[in-house]
Design a protein around this motif. Sequence first.
Motif, PDB file in Angstrom:
ATOM      1  N   ALA A 182       0.814  -1.219   0.000  1.00  0.00           N
ATOM      2  CA  ALA A 182       0.000   0.000   0.000  1.00  0.00           C
ATOM      3  C   ALA A 182       0.845   1.266   0.000  1.00  0.00           C
ATOM      4  CB  ALA A 182      -0.939   0.011   1.206  1.00  0.00           C
ATOM      5  N   LEU A 183       2.146   1.149   0.350  1.00  0.00           N
ATOM      6  CA  LEU A 183       3.015   2.325   0.423  1.00  0.00           C
ATOM      7  C   LEU A 183       4.119   2.282  -0.618  1.00  0.00           C
ATOM      8  CD1 LEU A 183       3.417   2.535   4.317  1.00  0.00           C
ATOM      9  CD2 LEU A 183       1.829   3.805   2.868  1.00  0.00           C
ATOM     10  N   ARG A 184       3.994   1.384  -1.589  1.00  0.00           N
ATOM     11  CA  ARG A 184       5.065   1.223  -2.563  1.00  0.00           C
ATOM     12  C   ARG A 184       5.313   2.504  -3.362  1.00  0.00           C
ATOM     13  NH1 ARG A 184       7.100  -3.497  -4.641  1.00  0.00           N
ATOM     14  NH2 ARG A 184       6.515  -4.279  -2.592  1.00  0.00           N
ATOM     15  N   HIS A 185       4.305   3.357  -3.510  1.00  0.00           N
ATOM     16  CA  HIS A 185       4.496   4.595  -4.255  1.00  0.00           C
ATOM     17  C   HIS A 185       5.441   5.556  -3.548  1.00  0.00           C
ATOM     18  CE1 HIS A 185       1.201   5.272  -1.413  1.00  0.00           C
ATOM     19  NE2 HIS A 185       1.492   6.564  -1.456  1.00  0.00           N
ATOM     20  N   LEU A 186       5.646   5.371  -2.225  1.00  0.00           N
ATOM     21  CA  LEU A 186       6.584   6.216  -1.493  1.00  0.00           C
ATOM     22  C   LEU A 186       8.032   5.768  -1.665  1.00  0.00           C
ATOM     23  CD1 LEU A 186       4.668   6.716   1.894  1.00  0.00           C
ATOM     24  CD2 LEU A 186       4.782   8.271  -0.067  1.00  0.00           C
ATOM     25  N   GLU A 187       8.224   4.495  -1.992  1.00  0.00           N
ATOM     26  CA  GLU A 187       9.562   3.933  -2.142  1.00  0.00           C
ATOM     27  C   GLU A 187       9.603   3.092  -3.414  1.00  0.00           C
ATOM     28  OE1 GLU A 187      12.170   4.489  -0.420  1.00  0.00           O
ATOM     29  OE2 GLU A 187      11.485   5.308   1.481  1.00  0.00           O
ATOM     30  N   PRO A 188       9.914   3.695  -4.557  1.00  0.00           N
ATOM     31  CA  PRO A 188       9.903   2.949  -5.823  1.00  0.00           C
ATOM     32  C   PRO A 188      10.831   1.736  -5.811  1.00  0.00           C
ATOM     33  CG  PRO A 188      10.058   5.318  -6.216  1.00  0.00           C
ATOM     34  CD  PRO A 188      10.217   5.119  -4.750  1.00  0.00           C
ATOM     35  N   SER A 189      11.880   1.767  -4.993  1.00  0.00           N
ATOM     36  CA  SER A 189      12.795   0.625  -4.945  1.00  0.00           C
ATOM     37  C   SER A 189      12.186  -0.569  -4.238  1.00  0.00           C
ATOM     38  CB  SER A 189      14.085   1.023  -4.210  1.00  0.00           C
ATOM     39  OG  SER A 189      13.835   1.269  -2.838  1.00  0.00           O
ATOM     40  N   PRO A 201       7.773  -7.112   5.191  1.00  0.00           N
ATOM     41  CA  PRO A 201       7.382  -5.715   5.420  1.00  0.00           C
ATOM     42  C   PRO A 201       6.619  -5.598   6.729  1.00  0.00           C
ATOM     43  CG  PRO A 201       5.971  -6.721   3.773  1.00  0.00           C
ATOM     44  CD  PRO A 201       7.061  -7.712   4.047  1.00  0.00           C
ATOM     45  N   PRO A 202       6.641  -4.427   7.362  1.00  0.00           N
ATOM     46  CA  PRO A 202       5.864  -4.263   8.597  1.00  0.00           C
ATOM     47  C   PRO A 202       4.375  -4.391   8.325  1.00  0.00           C
ATOM     48  CG  PRO A 202       6.690  -2.144   7.817  1.00  0.00           C
ATOM     49  CD  PRO A 202       7.337  -3.190   6.965  1.00  0.00           C
ATOM     50  N   ALA A 203       3.675  -4.998   9.262  1.00  0.00           N
ATOM     51  CA  ALA A 203       2.220  -5.103   9.118  1.00  0.00           C
ATOM     52  C   ALA A 203       1.621  -3.704   9.141  1.00  0.00           C
ATOM     53  CB  ALA A 203       1.652  -5.949  10.252  1.00  0.00           C
ATOM     54  N   PRO A 204       0.670  -3.412   8.261  1.00  0.00           N
ATOM     55  CA  PRO A 204       0.103  -2.056   8.196  1.00  0.00           C
ATOM     56  C   PRO A 204      -0.399  -1.545   9.537  1.00  0.00           C
ATOM     57  CG  PRO A 204      -0.594  -3.330   6.300  1.00  0.00           C
ATOM     58  CD  PRO A 204       0.124  -4.290   7.210  1.00  0.00           C
ATOM     59  N   GLU A 205      -0.966  -2.437  10.363  1.00  0.00           N
ATOM     60  CA  GLU A 205      -1.511  -1.972  11.639  1.00  0.00           C
ATOM     61  C   GLU A 205      -0.428  -1.547  12.631  1.00  0.00           C
ATOM     62  OE1 GLU A 205      -1.384  -6.540  11.731  1.00  0.00           O
ATOM     63  OE2 GLU A 205      -1.946  -4.945  10.328  1.00  0.00           O
ATOM     64  N   THR A 206       0.844  -1.890  12.352  1.00  0.00           N
ATOM     65  CA  THR A 206       1.935  -1.474  13.243  1.00  0.00           C
ATOM     66  C   THR A 206       2.521  -0.127  12.850  1.00  0.00           C
ATOM     67  OG1 THR A 206       3.663  -2.575  11.955  1.00  0.00           O
ATOM     68  CG2 THR A 206       2.525  -3.893  13.639  1.00  0.00           C
ATOM     69  N   LEU A 207       2.140   0.409  11.700  1.00  0.00           N
ATOM     70  CA  LEU A 207       2.699   1.678  11.238  1.00  0.00           C
ATOM     71  C   LEU A 207       1.926   2.857  11.818  1.00  0.00           C
ATOM     72  CD1 LEU A 207       3.311   0.774   7.481  1.00  0.00           C
ATOM     73  CD2 LEU A 207       4.975   0.816   9.354  1.00  0.00           C
ATOM     74  N   LEU A 208       2.511   4.025  11.721  1.00  0.00           N
ATOM     75  CA  LEU A 208       1.898   5.229  12.287  1.00  0.00           C
ATOM     76  C   LEU A 208       0.633   5.598  11.524  1.00  0.00           C
ATOM     77  CD1 LEU A 208       5.035   7.478  12.869  1.00  0.00           C
ATOM     78  CD2 LEU A 208       3.947   5.877  14.445  1.00  0.00           C
ATOM     79  N   ASP A 209      -0.345   6.095  12.269  1.00  0.00           N
ATOM     80  CA  ASP A 209      -1.597   6.506  11.638  1.00  0.00           C
ATOM     81  C   ASP A 209      -1.365   7.614  10.618  1.00  0.00           C
ATOM     82  OD1 ASP A 209      -2.952   4.698  13.204  1.00  0.00           O
ATOM     83  OD2 ASP A 209      -3.500   6.163  14.741  1.00  0.00           O
ATOM     84  N   ARG A 256      -2.440   7.399  -3.708  1.00  0.00           N
ATOM     85  CA  ARG A 256      -1.477   7.498  -4.793  1.00  0.00           C
ATOM     86  C   ARG A 256      -1.595   8.834  -5.508  1.00  0.00           C
ATOM     87  NH1 ARG A 256       1.435   3.748  -7.357  1.00  0.00           N
ATOM     88  NH2 ARG A 256       0.331   2.111  -6.255  1.00  0.00           N
ATOM     89  N   ASP A 257      -2.806   9.377  -5.572  1.00  0.00           N
ATOM     90  CA  ASP A 257      -2.991  10.633  -6.294  1.00  0.00           C
ATOM     91  C   ASP A 257      -2.226  11.779  -5.637  1.00  0.00           C
ATOM     92  OD1 ASP A 257      -4.627   9.325  -8.027  1.00  0.00           O
ATOM     93  OD2 ASP A 257      -6.490   9.910  -7.020  1.00  0.00           O
ATOM     94  N   GLY A 258      -2.042  11.716  -4.317  1.00  0.00           N
ATOM     95  CA  GLY A 258      -1.367  12.804  -3.625  1.00  0.00           C
ATOM     96  C   GLY A 258       0.109  12.592  -3.412  1.00  0.00           C
ATOM     97  N   SER A 259       0.664  11.471  -3.880  1.00  0.00           N
ATOM     98  CA  SER A 259       2.049  11.145  -3.538  1.00  0.00           C
ATOM     99  C   SER A 259       3.030  12.140  -4.129  1.00  0.00           C
ATOM    100  CB  SER A 259       2.386   9.730  -4.011  1.00  0.00           C
ATOM    101  OG  SER A 259       2.262   9.635  -5.427  1.00  0.00           O
ATOM    102  N   ALA A 260       2.834  12.597  -5.361  1.00  0.00           N
ATOM    103  CA  ALA A 260       3.777  13.526  -5.975  1.00  0.00           C
ATOM    104  C   ALA A 260       3.765  14.858  -5.235  1.00  0.00           C
ATOM    105  CB  ALA A 260       3.421  13.743  -7.449  1.00  0.00           C
ATOM    106  N   GLU A 261       2.561  15.298  -4.848  1.00  0.00           N
ATOM    107  CA  GLU A 261       2.468  16.557  -4.114  1.00  0.00           C
ATOM    108  C   GLU A 261       3.161  16.448  -2.761  1.00  0.00           C
ATOM    109  OE1 GLU A 261      -0.953  19.445  -2.133  1.00  0.00           O
ATOM    110  OE2 GLU A 261      -1.516  17.832  -3.520  1.00  0.00           O
ATOM    111  N   VAL A 262       2.980  15.306  -2.082  1.00  0.00           N
ATOM    112  CA  VAL A 262       3.618  15.107  -0.782  1.00  0.00           C
ATOM    113  C   VAL A 262       5.129  15.105  -0.934  1.00  0.00           C
ATOM    114  CG1 VAL A 262       3.982  13.463   1.074  1.00  0.00           C
ATOM    115  CG2 VAL A 262       1.683  13.900   0.241  1.00  0.00           C
ATOM    116  N   ALA A 263       5.634  14.391  -1.948  1.00  0.00           N
ATOM    117  CA  ALA A 263       7.078  14.324  -2.152  1.00  0.00           C
ATOM    118  C   ALA A 263       7.652  15.700  -2.442  1.00  0.00           C
ATOM    119  CB  ALA A 263       7.398  13.364  -3.306  1.00  0.00           C
ATOM    120  N   GLU A 264       6.966  16.499  -3.234  1.00  0.00           N
ATOM    121  CA  GLU A 264       7.466  17.825  -3.559  1.00  0.00           C
ATOM    122  C   GLU A 264       7.433  18.725  -2.322  1.00  0.00           C
ATOM    123  OE1 GLU A 264       9.199  20.866  -5.469  1.00  0.00           O
ATOM    124  OE2 GLU A 264       8.946  18.806  -6.181  1.00  0.00           O
TER     125      GLU A 264
END
Length: 636
Positions: A92-99, A166-174, A182-190
Amino acid sequence: MSATVYALLVGIDAYQGPRVRPLHGCKNDIASAQEFLARSTSSLRVETLRDGEATRDAVVDGIRTHLGAAGAGDTAVFWFSGHGSLAPVPAALRHLEPSGTSQTLVCADSRLPGVPDLQDYELATLLDRIAGNGVHVVVILDSCHSGGATRGEAVSERFAPPATEPPAPETLLDEVLAGTSRDGSAEVAERRRGNHVALTACQIHQTAAEYRRDGEFRGAFTTALLNAANAQGADATYRELMVAARCAIEDLVPNQHPLLYPHEHPIADRMFLGGAGRSPRSAIVMRYLRGRWEIDAGSCHGLTPPEADDPLLVGVVGVPAHEARVTRVGVVSSDVEPVGWQPDRGRQYPMALTRMPTPPAEVTVDGAREFTDRLAAAIRTGGPGGGASPYVRIAPGGTLHVRDDPPRILGQDGELLAPPVVTGDPVPTVLRELEHIARWRQIKKLVNVGSPLAGTVDVELIAAAPGVATAPLEGPALRPDADGVIRLRYAPDPPVVFIRLRNRSDRRLYCALLDLTDRYQIHPDLFPGDYLGPGQVGTAVDGRRVQFSLPPGRAATRTAQGRDWLLLLVSDQEFSSAAFRLGRLGEPAPDRSRGLPGLSGVLERLALTALHRDARRESPVAHDWTTSIVEVVTQA
C-alpha cells in the motif's frame, strides 16, 4: 525572544530484539552531542533516550511531543546513534519507495513480535509535520542502511540484518496510513523537499562505523561532525560541515561517505542549527580553577591525549614565549602546565594551538615471516639515532596494511596506495613509502579547535567558460555533491576551472592554498600565500585557468579518477607555505637540516613537526589560524 533549540537525542547500545548485536559507542555519541548543544546554543531544551528507554513508541512520542513543542522560528534536532537497517515496503506504500525497500532505524525493542523498525517514511512524516509549523528541523543519523565492508579490529559496524517481511500495516503510524493516496504522492514528495535537512553517516550502500579511541567507543561520523562544528564555529553551513566531516572520516574508516540531503536545496547552505548557535569566542581560554590551570577545550573539540615525547602545546595569543603543555585531555576541558613562565591566577588568557601531537600511523603487516620480521625491525630502528620510526608503528587493525608477494601498501579497504616493489630489497622502500603516506595524512587532518577565523575565507571553483582567460571575481561557484565532493569530468578534454579565495570577514587575513594529490604530494603552487583584505577576493595562479586531469600514467578508462584535496590555511599573521611542501611518493624528502628561509611561526612549526619531526625548540608567538578543505574528484 531568542529561538529555542529542541533536541531529542537517542543512543542505543543494548537491544532487546533477537539477532540484533549490541553496540558500544552510541550513548557516548549523544553525551558528546548534548554537551556540544549546551555550549553552542543560548536556549536549549533537550530530551535523551538511552538503551531500553528508546523503544519505538518512546522515540515516536518524543518526536511528537518534545520536538512537536517547537514553534515558528525554533530549531528541532533529532539525533540518532544506533543500528540502521532495511525493510521491504508494504504494497500500500510502494508509491513512497519505488525501490520497494525502505531504510530504517532499529529502536531498542525493534524486532520483538509486533514491533517493526522505525521506517524512513514514518520519520519523514513526523518531522515534516513539525517543519510545517515554521520550525527548522535537523536530522542527524549515525547509523547505516546496508552491509558489505571489512573493518579493522577496533572498528565495528552499526548495521542490523535487513527485515525479511514488510511491517504489518496496523503497526505503522496513523499519519502514514492516512496519506497513502497514490494521487497525492507527488504533491507530498514535492512538499517534503526542503522541509528538513538530514546529515547521515553514510550512503545507502555503505555502513557506518564506530571505533575505539582512548579506551572508549564512539561513532566515527558523530566524532567527525562534532569536531568540524567545533572547529568551524556557529557560522558554518551544513554543506561546509559535511565537507569537513567527510575529509576527516575517510582516513579513519574506508568506504564511509557521509551524505547531506537535500544537497541541491538552499536549506543545505543555511547555518548549522538554522543560525541558532552562538558566535565563536575569541580563542580558547586558559584559567586557574580548582587548584590547577585548564583550557576550555577537550576531546569533544578534537584534542587527542599527548605522549611525553610528543607534546600538545598552546600559547597566549600575541605574546612570545608564553606556552603551556597539555597534561590531561578531558571531554570538555583539559589540564595544562605553563612552560617557563608564571601566569597571574587572577587572569584569563586567550590561547591558540602552537603544537599538536603527531602519533605514528598504525601499520598491519602480513606475509612471509622473513619479510614481516625485517620490516618490523626496520620500523623499530629506522628513526633518528637508531630509534623507532616517528611516523609509523606496527599494530593490529592499522589504517595502513602491508602485504608480501610482492610487497605493497594497501588502505583499510584494500585500495592499493603505492605501486608494488618488484626490484631490489623491498624493506627500505616500503618503510620510506609508509612514512611518506603517514606524513601526508598528518597535514590533511590539520585543524585548529575553537578558532575565531573558522569559516572566514571560502575556496570557490568556477567552471571556465570557453574564451574566458581570467578568473571572474563574481559569479556562481561549483557546489559539492551530497557527499561533500566537487566532481569534474572530462568532456572529452580535461576539465578547466578558476579558483577563487573569498574573504568574508572584516579582517585582513593571510591565506595559502595547498594541493594534496592522490599521489601523496603536497604543494602550495596554486596560491603560495598573500594577504586578503576584508571582503577581498584572491585568485589561484594569478587568475589563470587551472586544469584538473588524471595523474600521469593513469589510463583514462571509464572508471578512472583522480583526487585532489585543496587545503586552505588562514592566519592573522604571515607564514611560509614552503614548510608544507612534500614531493610525490617515491621522491626523496627535501633536506630541512638548515631550516626554512624567512618566517618561523606556529604554522611553520606545525608543518615541520608533522612532515619532518623538526620540533623547533624556540617558542613561536601564538596567533589565530584555521584550515578548511575541499575534495575534488576528476573523472575520465
